[in-house]
Design a protein around this motif. Structure first.
Motif: not given
Length: 166
Positions: A137-156
């Motif tokens: 909430p409130g951060e404008g980021v989409e995260v995707s967590f997996g066993a090895d780590g995660f990605t964080a996407r900030i818009g385009g």
């Protein structure tokens, strides 16, 4: 004798039910706890930034988190963020409360300690292909967590790749 023939199957059935219940109670609860290191930032134009241009560590443990991020800008200045807070996580919901933050030249010029305003501290989590996906909430980021780590996407703008180190 007929009663004895019924007792053994019933005892076995009770044993099976207790084993199933015990297994369900001790099934692993989903978790995103860990310490993560930012390994690279892939910009929208394909440029890849790695340490020492961009350095960050994110620790999430027992409902508490701490983020430290440093980015060297093209003009040689440094942008940074240090944030501490609390969170809860389940397979279907993530909630976050920032306790304190300080951001320097990150979203806008200068230093701020303003906590992002949110109307709801919780957001839905979806699970797909062994990953947990949500937008804090409130951060404008989409995260995707997996066993090895995660990605964080900030818009385009960019995608950050975080490796689980602990």
């Amino acid at each position: 004798m007929a009663d004895l023939l019924l007792v053994r199957p019933m005892r076995f059935l009770v044993f099976i039910c207790l084993c199933s219940l015990t297994a369900a109670l001790f099934a692993k609860t989903p978790s995103i706890d860990g310490t993560y290191e930012l390994t690279e930032r892939v910009m929208a134009d394909g440029t890849v930034r790695r340490p020492p241009e961009i350095v960050a560590l994110y620790t999430m443990t027992d409902g508490r988190f701490s983020l430290n991020l440093f980015v060297k800008n093209g003009d040689g200045t440094v942008a940074s963020e240090s944030t501490v807070g609390r969170y809860t996580f389940s397979a279907d919901k993530y909630c976050e409360w920032i306790t304190c933050t300080i951001r320097n030249n990150l979203d806008k010029p200068g230093v701020t300690n303003e906590i992002p305003a949110v109307s709801d501290h919780c957001t839905a989590v979806t699970a797909k292909e062994g990953r947990f996906n949500f937008s804090p909430p409130g951060e404008g980021v989409e995260v995707s967590f997996g066993a090895d780590g995660f990605t964080a996407r900030i818009g385009g703008e960019f995608v950050d790749h975080w490796k689980k180190v602990r």
